[in-house]
Design an enzyme around this catalytic site. Structure first.
Site, PDB file in Angstrom:
ATOM      1  CG  ASP A 179      -1.662   1.233   1.089  1.00  0.00           C
ATOM      2  OD1 ASP A 179      -2.608   1.405   0.474  1.00  0.00           O
ATOM      3  OD2 ASP A 179      -1.786   1.950   2.259  1.00  0.00           O
ATOM      4  CD  GLU A 230      -1.992   2.881  -3.604  1.00  0.00           C
ATOM      5  OE1 GLU A 230      -3.475   3.458  -3.479  1.00  0.00           O
ATOM      6  OE2 GLU A 230      -1.488   2.905  -2.842  1.00  0.00           O
TER       7      GLU A 230
HETATM    8  C1  ARE Z   1      -9.075   8.287   6.042  1.00  0.00           C
HETATM    9  C2  ARE Z   1      -9.950   9.538   6.056  1.00  0.00           C
HETATM   10  C3  ARE Z   1      -8.914  11.220   6.177  1.00  0.00           C
HETATM   11  C4  ARE Z   1      -8.331  11.142   7.237  1.00  0.00           C
HETATM   12  C5  ARE Z   1      -7.439   9.692   7.369  1.00  0.00           C
HETATM   13  C6  ARE Z   1      -6.680   9.531   8.142  1.00  0.00           C
HETATM   14  O1  ARE Z   1     -10.473   9.583   4.874  1.00  0.00           O
HETATM   15  O2  ARE Z   1      -9.686  12.726   5.746  1.00  0.00           O
HETATM   16  O3  ARE Z   1      -6.637  12.414   7.838  1.00  0.00           O
HETATM   17  O4  ARE Z   1      -8.265   8.530   7.526  1.00  0.00           O
HETATM   18  O5  ARE Z   1      -7.697   9.649   9.773  1.00  0.00           O
HETATM   19  C7  ARE Z   1      -7.487   5.160   2.433  1.00  0.00           C
HETATM   20  C8  ARE Z   1      -8.442   6.045   2.577  1.00  0.00           C
HETATM   21  C9  ARE Z   1      -8.401   7.621   3.160  1.00  0.00           C
HETATM   22  C10 ARE Z   1      -8.357   7.435   4.422  1.00  0.00           C
HETATM   23  C11 ARE Z   1      -7.140   6.088   4.612  1.00  0.00           C
HETATM   24  C12 ARE Z   1      -6.903   5.854   5.824  1.00  0.00           C
HETATM   25  O6  ARE Z   1      -8.958   5.909   1.021  1.00  0.00           O
HETATM   26  O7  ARE Z   1     -10.169   7.825   2.707  1.00  0.00           O
HETATM   27  O8  ARE Z   1      -8.167   8.394   5.358  1.00  0.00           O
HETATM   28  O9  ARE Z   1      -7.689   4.596   4.117  1.00  0.00           O
HETATM   29  O10 ARE Z   1      -7.678   5.445   6.997  1.00  0.00           O
HETATM   30  C13 ARE Z   1      -2.980   8.484  -3.074  1.00  0.00           C
HETATM   31  C14 ARE Z   1      -1.873   7.549  -2.060  1.00  0.00           C
HETATM   32  C15 ARE Z   1      -1.665   6.241  -2.575  1.00  0.00           C
HETATM   33  C16 ARE Z   1      -3.530   6.271  -1.984  1.00  0.00           C
HETATM   34  C17 ARE Z   1      -5.229   7.083  -1.977  1.00  0.00           C
HETATM   35  C18 ARE Z   1      -5.979   7.237  -1.570  1.00  0.00           C
HETATM   36  O11 ARE Z   1      -0.880   7.876  -3.262  1.00  0.00           O
HETATM   37  O12 ARE Z   1      -1.307   5.563  -2.255  1.00  0.00           O
HETATM   38  O13 ARE Z   1      -3.887   8.550  -2.017  1.00  0.00           O
HETATM   39  N1  ARE Z   1      -4.405   4.434  -1.599  1.00  0.00           N
HETATM   40  C19 ARE Z   1      -3.710   3.710  -0.784  1.00  0.00           C
HETATM   41  C20 ARE Z   1      -5.031   3.160  -0.292  1.00  0.00           C
HETATM   42  C21 ARE Z   1      -5.868   3.949  -0.272  1.00  0.00           C
HETATM   43  C22 ARE Z   1      -5.552   3.718   1.672  1.00  0.00           C
HETATM   44  C23 ARE Z   1      -4.062   4.841   1.181  1.00  0.00           C
HETATM   45  C24 ARE Z   1      -2.939   4.547   0.080  1.00  0.00           C
HETATM   46  C25 ARE Z   1      -3.638   5.220   2.836  1.00  0.00           C
HETATM   47  O14 ARE Z   1      -5.352   2.393  -1.483  1.00  0.00           O
HETATM   48  O15 ARE Z   1      -7.219   2.445   0.252  1.00  0.00           O
HETATM   49  O16 ARE Z   1      -6.883   5.228   1.947  1.00  0.00           O
HETATM   50  O17 ARE Z   1      -2.886   3.915   3.248  1.00  0.00           O
HETATM   51  C26 ARE Z   1      -3.042  11.669  -7.360  1.00  0.00           C
HETATM   52  C27 ARE Z   1      -1.828  10.835  -7.115  1.00  0.00           C
HETATM   53  C28 ARE Z   1      -2.546  10.299  -6.377  1.00  0.00           C
HETATM   54  C29 ARE Z   1      -3.115   9.869  -4.548  1.00  0.00           C
HETATM   55  C30 ARE Z   1      -4.429  10.397  -5.133  1.00  0.00           C
HETATM   56  C31 ARE Z   1      -4.608  11.149  -4.260  1.00  0.00           C
HETATM   57  O18 ARE Z   1      -3.540  10.706  -7.908  1.00  0.00           O
HETATM   58  O19 ARE Z   1      -1.155  10.295  -7.833  1.00  0.00           O
HETATM   59  O20 ARE Z   1      -1.264   9.167  -5.544  1.00  0.00           O
HETATM   60  O21 ARE Z   1      -3.035   8.449  -4.162  1.00  0.00           O
HETATM   61  O22 ARE Z   1      -4.239  11.590  -6.285  1.00  0.00           O
HETATM   62  O23 ARE Z   1      -6.513  11.400  -4.498  1.00  0.00           O
END
Ligand code: ARE
Ligand code: CA
Length: 481
Positions: A215, A241
């Site tokens: 992740d 990812e």
């Molecule tokens: C939640 C709340 C937040 C709060 C946080 C901490 O929504 O408001 O601040 O908790 O309390 C998932 C959810 C999030 C969640 C998080 C933790 O989606 O909403 O936050 O878990 O519980 C980037 C990253 C990429 C990431 C995406 C979502 O690069 O790695 O954002 N994806 C992975 C997972 C997600 C997960 C996380 C990472 C965190 O698949 O499910 O988040 O572990 C452009 C960029 C991308 C970027 C994207 C963001 O496209 O190129 O790199 O992705 O914008 O929109």
């Protein structure tokens, strides 16, 4: 550019109803083993361990899935949203999805069914809770304090934006040293942190796990991931990812030395093709579109993030979604993952769970979509297995929404996404003469086909009618005679 229909009700209901029908799952066939290597991954998003185990036995193994990807298994913050799983509190294998014993038993059961297990590993960060709290399994924690694991010196404080959060994805330092949505960012360059992360991954390997989806890989330098990987007790499949973002300095290609990388352009491009362009453009889909080298690419129509963000096809698109998955499973580019979702109304909504937020057992088609069981998708997994190693041949397109191709000597797929049926046309397959099951409309088992039979003549041709927004697929693993 061609306008595409605003998916009429008729389309959503009648026409494609057949495409999204679940396959009747009777007893698993006695001799399942599809020929070739089994490469397809089923992502059973947020399923609990007992449900994953029984799905391995009853569906994934018998129907030829090679892998199951499961959601993060470590202790997480409390709450009902699905994303609590992405906020680790400790590395105990104890979560709303089940206990360590249930996890171990799931891995054993899946292995017995011939299905390997990939774990979604959250290693870039810990929780995002400013106030700290108590985790699912009872561990108390602070935002930068995880007793016995990490203390304040084990985290990055990037000193940007007033709150240490990532704001600018065009700045490499910020993306890798600031906090992704307030999640305490681990100092992955430190030996100590690497040893703790490797300890967690090695614990999973000791339970028999076969691979990891890393992740938030973009938020760790590729060298840090290499340093962690070097500490693994044995080799494991790795998929990272790293979301391609136009103009961003951190590129997916930086990570291919560590293992596979998710190709996020794939699902977005495929959605655009199906929604507003031409299927004929798919003729060179993959590397020809500037995507990652096929051997490093892990692809999907949608994943748990993109299905919530838009811009991709999801289960909501019904028949067209099935056709997009059929293309993915029929086309030899990258390693495909089939998404399996629970039904959600809003982004944060967690999986069906009890009053304590413990995830309930999966009940397919009620609260859970189970796309991986839709007939078209499930049977195309068999197509993928039967056609491993065979290149594309005999490409046909009408210039618009009707395409066809063979996987040399092994299988043939034609997709007609026109608004009209294509009737009475003949297709050149180059396949051995014989009677084949049309696996888009029927199931092949015990030598018989529950749907239409396609006859390939001695010269490799067959004639068929293909309805609007529909397909026909045949392969040597589903041949009647
Ligand atoms: C939640 C709340 C937040 C709060 C946080 C901490 O929504 O408001 O601040 O908790 O309390 C998932 C959810 C999030 C969640 C998080 C933790 O989606 O909403 O936050 O878990 O519980 C980037 C990253 C990429 C990431 C995406 C979502 O690069 O790695 O954002 N994806 C992975 C997972 C997600 C997960 C996380 C990472 C965190 O698949 O499910 O988040 O572990 C452009 C960029 C991308 C970027 C994207 C963001 O496209 O190129 O790199 O992705 O914008 O929109
Ligand atoms: Ca980081």
């Amino acid at each position: 550019m061609r306008r595409r229909r605003g998916r009429s009700a008729a389309l959503a209901l009648g026409l494609i109803a057949g495409l999204i029908a679940p396959t009747a799952l009777a007893a698993p066939p006695a001799a399942a083993a599809p020929s070739g290597t089994k490469k397809v991954i089923a992502n059973l998003f947020e399923w609990n361990w007992p449900s994953v185990a029984s799905e391995c036995t009853n569906v994934l193994g018998p129907k030829g899935y090679g892998f199951v990807q499961v959601s993060p298994p470590q202790e997480h913050v409390r709450g009902n949203q699905w994303w609590v799983a992405y906020q680790p509190v400790s590395y105990r294998i104890e979560s709303r999805k089940g206990t360590r014993a249930q996890f171990q038993s799931m891995v054993n059961t899946c292995h017995a069914a011939g299905v390997k297990v990939i774990v979604d590993a959250v290693i870039n960060h810990m929780s995002g809770q400013d106030a700290g709290g108590t985790g699912w399994a009872g561990s108390s924690y602070g935002h930068y304090d995880y007793p016995g694991i990490y203390q304040s010196q084990d985290f990055h404080y990037c000193g940007r934006n007033g709150n240490n959060d990532i704001a600018n994805y065009f700045d490499r330092y910020e993306v890798q040293n600031c906090e992704l949505v307030n999640l305490a960012d681990l100092e992955t360059e430190s030996d100590y942190v690497r040893s703790k992360i490797a300890g967690y991954l090695n614990d999973l390997l000791s339970l028999g796990v076969d691979g990891f989806r890393l992740d938030a890989s973009k938020h760790m330098p590729a060298a840090d991931i290499a340093g962690i990987r070097a500490r693994l007790s044995r080799s494991a499949y790795i998929v990272q990812e790293v979301i391609y973002g136009p103009g961003e300095p951190i590129l997916p290609t930086e990570y291919t030395g560590n293992g596979d990388v998710h190709e996020f352009r794939y699902g977005k491009d495929l959605a655009r093709v199906f929604r507003s362009e031409r299927l004929a453009y798919l003729k060179n889909f993959g590397e020809g579109w500037g995507h990652l080298p096929s051997a490093s690419a892990a692809v999907f129509v949608d994943n748990h993030d993109t299905q919530r963000e838009g811009g991709v096809l999801t289960y909501h698109d019904r028949g067209i979604y099935a056709l997009a998955n059929a293309f993915m499973l029929g086309w030899p580019y990258g390693s495909p993952t089939v998404m399996s979702s629970y039904t959600f109304g809003n982004r944060d909504q967690g999986p069906p769970s009890d009053g304590t937020n413990k995830t309930l057992n999966t009940t397919c088609y009620s609260g859970w979509e189970c796309e991986h069981r839709w007939r078209v998708i499930l049977n195309m997994v068999g197509f993928n297995n039967a056609t491993q190693g065979a290149g594309v041949a005999n490409w046909y397109d009408n210039g618009y929404q009707h395409i066809a191709f063979s996987r040399a000597g092994k299988g043939y797929l034609t997709i007609n996404d026109e608004d009209f049926a294509v009737n009475g046309r003949s297709y050149y397959t180059g396949l051995p003469a014989g009677r084949y099951c049309d696996i888009i409309h029927g199931d092949f088992s015990n030598g018989s086909c529950s749907g239409p039979v396609i006859t390939v003549d001695g010269s490799g041709w067959f004639a068929a009618n293909v309805p609007a927004h529909d397909a026909v697929a045949i392969h040597v693993g589903a041949k009647l005679s």
